[in-house]
Every structure is written in C-alpha cells, then in structure tokens.
Design a protein around this motif. Structure first.
Motif, PDB file in Angstrom:
ATOM      1  N   GLU A  73       0.838  -1.204   0.000  1.00 36.68           N
ATOM      2  CA  GLU A  73       0.000   0.000   0.000  1.00 36.68           C
ATOM      3  C   GLU A  73       0.869   1.248   0.000  1.00 36.68           C
ATOM      4  O   GLU A  73       0.611   2.212  -0.709  1.00 36.68           O
ATOM      5  CB  GLU A  73      -0.983  -0.017   1.179  1.00 36.68           C
ATOM      6  CG  GLU A  73      -2.031  -1.115   0.979  1.00 36.68           C
ATOM      7  CD  GLU A  73      -3.323  -0.920   1.757  1.00 36.68           C
ATOM      8  OE1 GLU A  73      -3.356  -0.132   2.713  1.00 36.68           O
ATOM      9  OE2 GLU A  73      -4.316  -1.589   1.388  1.00 36.68           O
ATOM     10  N   ASP A  74       1.941   1.218   0.798  1.00 36.81           N
ATOM     11  CA  ASP A  74       2.813   2.388   0.869  1.00 36.81           C
ATOM     12  C   ASP A  74       3.558   2.617  -0.450  1.00 36.81           C
ATOM     13  O   ASP A  74       3.555   3.729  -0.980  1.00 36.81           O
ATOM     14  CB  ASP A  74       3.820   2.208   2.013  1.00 36.81           C
ATOM     15  CG  ASP A  74       4.757   3.403   2.135  1.00 36.81           C
ATOM     16  OD1 ASP A  74       4.259   4.551   2.020  1.00 36.81           O
ATOM     17  OD2 ASP A  74       5.971   3.207   2.322  1.00 36.81           O
ATOM     18  N   LYS A 175       9.738  -3.481  -6.989  1.00 35.62           N
ATOM     19  CA  LYS A 175       9.841  -3.537  -8.455  1.00 35.62           C
ATOM     20  C   LYS A 175       8.571  -2.962  -9.095  1.00 35.62           C
ATOM     21  O   LYS A 175       8.632  -2.139 -10.012  1.00 35.62           O
ATOM     22  CB  LYS A 175      10.039  -4.997  -8.871  1.00 35.62           C
ATOM     23  CG  LYS A 175      10.032  -5.258 -10.324  1.00 35.62           C
ATOM     24  CD  LYS A 175      11.412  -5.607 -10.808  1.00 35.62           C
ATOM     25  CE  LYS A 175      11.439  -5.608 -12.331  1.00 35.62           C
ATOM     26  NZ  LYS A 175      12.730  -5.251 -12.865  1.00 35.62           N
ATOM     27  N   ALA A 176       7.416  -3.398  -8.593  1.00 34.38           N
ATOM     28  CA  ALA A 176       6.144  -2.926  -9.157  1.00 34.38           C
ATOM     29  C   ALA A 176       6.008  -1.413  -8.955  1.00 34.38           C
ATOM     30  O   ALA A 176       5.575  -0.692  -9.854  1.00 34.38           O
ATOM     31  CB  ALA A 176       4.976  -3.663  -8.507  1.00 34.38           C
ATOM     32  N   ALA A 177       6.414  -0.937  -7.779  1.00 31.46           N
ATOM     33  CA  ALA A 177       6.282   0.497  -7.478  1.00 31.46           C
ATOM     34  C   ALA A 177       7.173   1.328  -8.391  1.00 31.46           C
ATOM     35  O   ALA A 177       6.777   2.392  -8.892  1.00 31.46           O
ATOM     36  CB  ALA A 177       6.640   0.749  -6.011  1.00 31.46           C
ATOM     37  N   PHE A 178       8.378   0.828  -8.631  1.00 29.05           N
ATOM     38  CA  PHE A 178       9.308   1.569  -9.488  1.00 29.05           C
ATOM     39  C   PHE A 178       8.780   1.622 -10.922  1.00 29.05           C
ATOM     40  O   PHE A 178       8.731   2.684 -11.548  1.00 29.05           O
ATOM     41  CB  PHE A 178      10.703   0.928  -9.432  1.00 29.05           C
ATOM     42  CG  PHE A 178      11.702   1.641 -10.277  1.00 29.05           C
ATOM     43  CD1 PHE A 178      11.996   2.981 -10.041  1.00 29.05           C
ATOM     44  CD2 PHE A 178      12.340   0.986 -11.324  1.00 29.05           C
ATOM     45  CE1 PHE A 178      12.918   3.660 -10.837  1.00 29.05           C
ATOM     46  CE2 PHE A 178      13.254   1.664 -12.119  1.00 29.05           C
ATOM     47  CZ  PHE A 178      13.544   2.995 -11.883  1.00 29.05           C
ATOM     48  N   ILE A 183       7.084   5.248  -6.844  1.00 31.83           N
ATOM     49  CA  ILE A 183       8.255   5.739  -6.099  1.00 31.83           C
ATOM     50  C   ILE A 183       9.307   6.209  -7.098  1.00 31.83           C
ATOM     51  O   ILE A 183       9.459   5.651  -8.181  1.00 31.83           O
ATOM     52  CB  ILE A 183       8.872   4.699  -5.128  1.00 31.83           C
ATOM     53  CG1 ILE A 183       9.318   3.432  -5.850  1.00 31.83           C
ATOM     54  CG2 ILE A 183       7.941   4.360  -3.974  1.00 31.83           C
ATOM     55  CD1 ILE A 183      10.204   2.557  -4.966  1.00 31.83           C
ATOM     56  N   ALA A 184      10.010   7.248  -6.694  1.00 31.98           N
ATOM     57  CA  ALA A 184      11.023   7.833  -7.571  1.00 31.98           C
ATOM     58  C   ALA A 184      12.286   6.976  -7.536  1.00 31.98           C
ATOM     59  O   ALA A 184      12.487   6.179  -6.618  1.00 31.98           O
ATOM     60  CB  ALA A 184      11.340   9.248  -7.103  1.00 31.98           C
ATOM     61  N   ARG A 189      16.352   3.288  -5.218  1.00 31.65           N
ATOM     62  CA  ARG A 189      17.754   2.912  -4.981  1.00 31.65           C
ATOM     63  C   ARG A 189      18.085   2.862  -3.493  1.00 31.65           C
ATOM     64  O   ARG A 189      18.829   1.999  -3.038  1.00 31.65           O
ATOM     65  CB  ARG A 189      18.699   3.894  -5.687  1.00 31.65           C
ATOM     66  CG  ARG A 189      18.804   3.633  -7.169  1.00 31.65           C
ATOM     67  CD  ARG A 189      19.706   4.658  -7.852  1.00 31.65           C
ATOM     68  NE  ARG A 189      19.998   4.261  -9.211  1.00 31.65           N
ATOM     69  CZ  ARG A 189      21.114   3.638  -9.596  1.00 31.65           C
ATOM     70  NH1 ARG A 189      22.053   3.339  -8.723  1.00 31.65           N
ATOM     71  NH2 ARG A 189      21.292   3.307 -10.861  1.00 31.65           N
ATOM     72  N   GLU A 190      17.504   3.785  -2.758  1.00 36.19           N
ATOM     73  CA  GLU A 190      17.754   3.811  -1.315  1.00 36.19           C
ATOM     74  C   GLU A 190      17.192   2.544  -0.643  1.00 36.19           C
ATOM     75  O   GLU A 190      17.827   1.947   0.225  1.00 36.19           O
ATOM     76  CB  GLU A 190      17.070   5.063  -0.750  1.00 36.19           C
ATOM     77  CG  GLU A 190      17.368   5.360   0.698  1.00 36.19           C
ATOM     78  CD  GLU A 190      16.382   6.407   1.222  1.00 36.19           C
ATOM     79  OE1 GLU A 190      16.214   7.447   0.548  1.00 36.19           O
ATOM     80  OE2 GLU A 190      15.766   6.146   2.277  1.00 36.19           O
TER      81      GLU A 190
END
Ligand code: F6R
Length: 366
Positions: A73-74, A175-178, A183-184, A189-190
């Motif tokens: 979710e986040d 992976k999905a978020a990227f 997410i940026a 990377r962080e």
C-alpha cells in the motif's frame, strides 16, 4: 544434518543472514540499482495495474502477508487485503477478473491455501506464488511467482522462511512500485541499498542471543505472555506470540499496542511479561506511551529497541537492542530476538523444539 546445532530451529534461526542473502542473490544489485524477478514477467504489468491485491496464507505466512500489506500500500498505492486461506475459501469472496492474488506458503502444500488459489483462479484472478519448496503444489498451480531460495526448513516453527518471505514480498512490491512510478528512482535505490544491508543487520541482531537466554531463564515459567507492536511491527508481535505458543506451550497473544486499552490491558499485572517491539519509527512516541501504560499497571516490560535508544532503557525492565533500518524493513530484524526468545524458553522447558506436539510441518488437511 544439523551441522553442530542442537536443533534444526537453532540452525535455521542462525542461518538467516545467509538465507536472506540467498533470496536476494541474482535478483538485487544495489550498486547498479537493479532488481530482477525472473519468475514474475508475464504478469508484471497486471500487478502494476491491479486495482486490488488479495494476499492469502496461513499461520506465519499470513503474518508475512500482513507486513506485505503495509509495504504494497505504501510503495504501490494498491489496496491490499490479507486473508486467512481457510476463511477466504468458504465465504463467497468478491473476486474480479484481473485481481491479483498473492499466495504465500513455505511448504507449498497447505491444503487451505491450495483450495483458496483454485477458487480465485476459477473467478479469473491472477495468482502469484511466494513459495519455498520448489516444484510444490502451490508453485505448480500459480500463474507465476518467486521462490524464496531459503533452503529446506525442517523445524516445524517457521523462522528463516518468514524472513525470506518478507524479503521476496518486499522485492516484488519495490519492483512494481518503481515500474509504476509510485516511487522515484532515488527512493527505489535507497530501498535497494537498505535491503542489501539486511543480512549484516540480522547477523548483528543474532548477537542478542546471550542476553535473550538470560531473560528466557527468568520467564521460562510464566503462564502468559503479551506481545505488542504497531505499524510494521504489529505483525511481528503476532509472529512472536505464535512462535512462543507453538514450541513452548505458553499462552501468548500478540496485539497492536493501541488495542491494549480495548481489553487486554485488564490482563496486566506483576506476573505478566509484556514484550514490546519499540524500535525507532513513525509510531515510536505512541509505543513509548503504551510502555508507560503497561508499567503503570506493574507489567514487566521486555522491549526490543533500536541501537542507542536512551529513553526506553529507563522505563522497561529489560531492553534488547537491534540495528536501525528503514521502518518497512524492521520486521526482518526485530523478529530475530523473538525467535530466539521462544527457542530458549522451549529448550529450558524441555519441549521438543523441532517437532512440537500436535503440529505438522505442512498442513495438508483442511
Ligand atoms: C508457524 C508455522 C505455521 C505455518 C502454516 C503455513 O511456525 O509453521 O503456522 O506457517 O502452517 O504453512 P505454509 O507456509 O507451509 O503454507
């Protein structure tokens, strides 16, 4: 087979720095900022575009699913529901074509999880398996998935499978978020860097062993334990309680710390050990208040804190320090002392740690 360890559970707890690293091997490259999940290709886009994710599992795997709910979710901004497979399959659930079902199972043979997958598939859901045992039934009936690569888990109490499940689920979400753009790149990377540091942090968390052994000796005869946590550490509280009850036969309950005042606080007296996972994160101040509430009722507090915490040692009866990490990764580290606590208490009580009474490693009956 036990390679010098007294029990498989001991071996499996202590091999977690390796099993977590194995789980990331060939998938995560923090320097290059790369994350590859070979098992999820055809349905990667479907996952990114999903309107809803349903996670189904049982027991410890269900606890991993609860952490994953917060992570997905986040990071991905996709609504997630986490279901006990046994409830899901019998309640005429709403499943739409294109919904993503993530099934989590160490053994890959759990009957309820398998039946829930078949139900979801029959309604058009896409099933991704997060499984340890290669070639198992759940891995075969899933559309795609990602193996844990944690190696065989022999002890009935799940330990290294849990941390590997968290690692795999985290990688899938990241992976999905990227790819989705929720997410940026710098945050991506962080997170990769932080994840790559986890095996070393787990190694450090294992150094709490001697202190945990001393604490275990003091509480081995307790008849009840309460485990409290909030946010990402709430499922860790549930997992700590499950580990204790299944191998030491001590009654234990895990609760989100804020729910305490809605009932369980009535249980607290000077005989009640309360394990509070109180690492530095966004709910830290709230957890500190919860510790004060327990102390005001003479409960005995065993707190899991972040290294260098100077506030909680002045309040809790015992403090166990674990290394700092991003709050979403903390369950990988904070669960370690809880696994050790249940192990030592069970050994001291003379229980059969690897094969607790009434339990089987894979539950192939419903
Ligand atoms: C707890 C434990 C069980 C399993 C549950 C699911 O230590 O081992 O609660 O987690 O039976 O099993 P899998 O993951 O094989 O589907």
């Amino acid at each position: 087979e036990k390679s010098g360890h007294d029990h498989f559970m001991h071996k499996e707890i202590f091999e977690q720095p390796i099993s977590i690293a194995d789980c990331m091997r060939g998938r995560l490259n923090a320097e290059k900022g790369e994350l590859t999940l070979g098992g999820i290709r055809n349905y990667a886009k479907a996952l990114e575009n999903a309107e809803r994710i349903i996670i189904i599992a049982c027991g410890t795997s269900w606890h991993a699913g609860l952490v994953a709910e917060y992570v997905f979710e986040d990071l991905c901004r996709i609504p997630v529901e986490v279901e006990y497979a046994s409830e899901f399959r019998y309640r005429n659930p709403v499943i739409k074509e294109g919904d993503i079902v993530i099934a989590i199972s160490q053994s890959g043979e759990t009957a309820d999880t398998l039946a829930a997958i078949e139900l979801a598939k029959s309604k058009g859901a896409i099933v991704l398996g997060v499984v340890n045992t290669v070639g198992s039934s759940i891995s075969r009936v899933s559309h795609e998935g990602a193996y844990l690569h944690a190696g065989p888990e022999i002890g009935v109490a799940s330990t290294k499978a849990f941390t590997a499940q968290l690692t795999v689920l985290y990688m899938i979400a990241l992976k999905a978020a990227f790819n989705k753009g929720t997410i940026a790149e710098n945050r991506f990377r962080e997170h990769l860097r932080e994840l790559s540091l986890i095996p070393a942090k787990v190694e450090k968390a294992l150094k709490t062993n001697d202190k945990i052994e001393e604490i275990s000796d003091l509480f081995k005869n307790a008849s009840n334990f309460l485990y409290l946590g909030r946010g990402y550490n709430f499922p860790v509280a549930l997992e700590g309680a499950l580990k204790l009850k299944e191998i030491s036969y001590i009654h234990a309950e895990g609760y989100p710390a804020a729910e305490m005042k809605h009932g369980p606080i009535a249980l607290i007296d000077e005989n009640m050990p309360v394990v509070v996972i109180a690492t530095r994160d966004s709910s830290y101040d709230k957890v500190v208040s919860n510790i004060q509430e327990v102390k005001a009722r003479k409960g005995v507090v065993i707190a899991i804190v972040t290294e260098g915490d100077s506030l909680i040692p002045g309040m809790a009866d015992f403090t166990i320090e674990v290394p700092a990490t991003h709050e979403s990764l903390m369950p990988l580290v904070s669960v370690i002392p809880l696994q050790l606590l249940s192990y030592h208490i069970a050994v001291m009580r003379g229980a059969n740690v690897d094969q607790p009474r009434n339990l089987a490693k894979s539950v192939t009956v419903e």
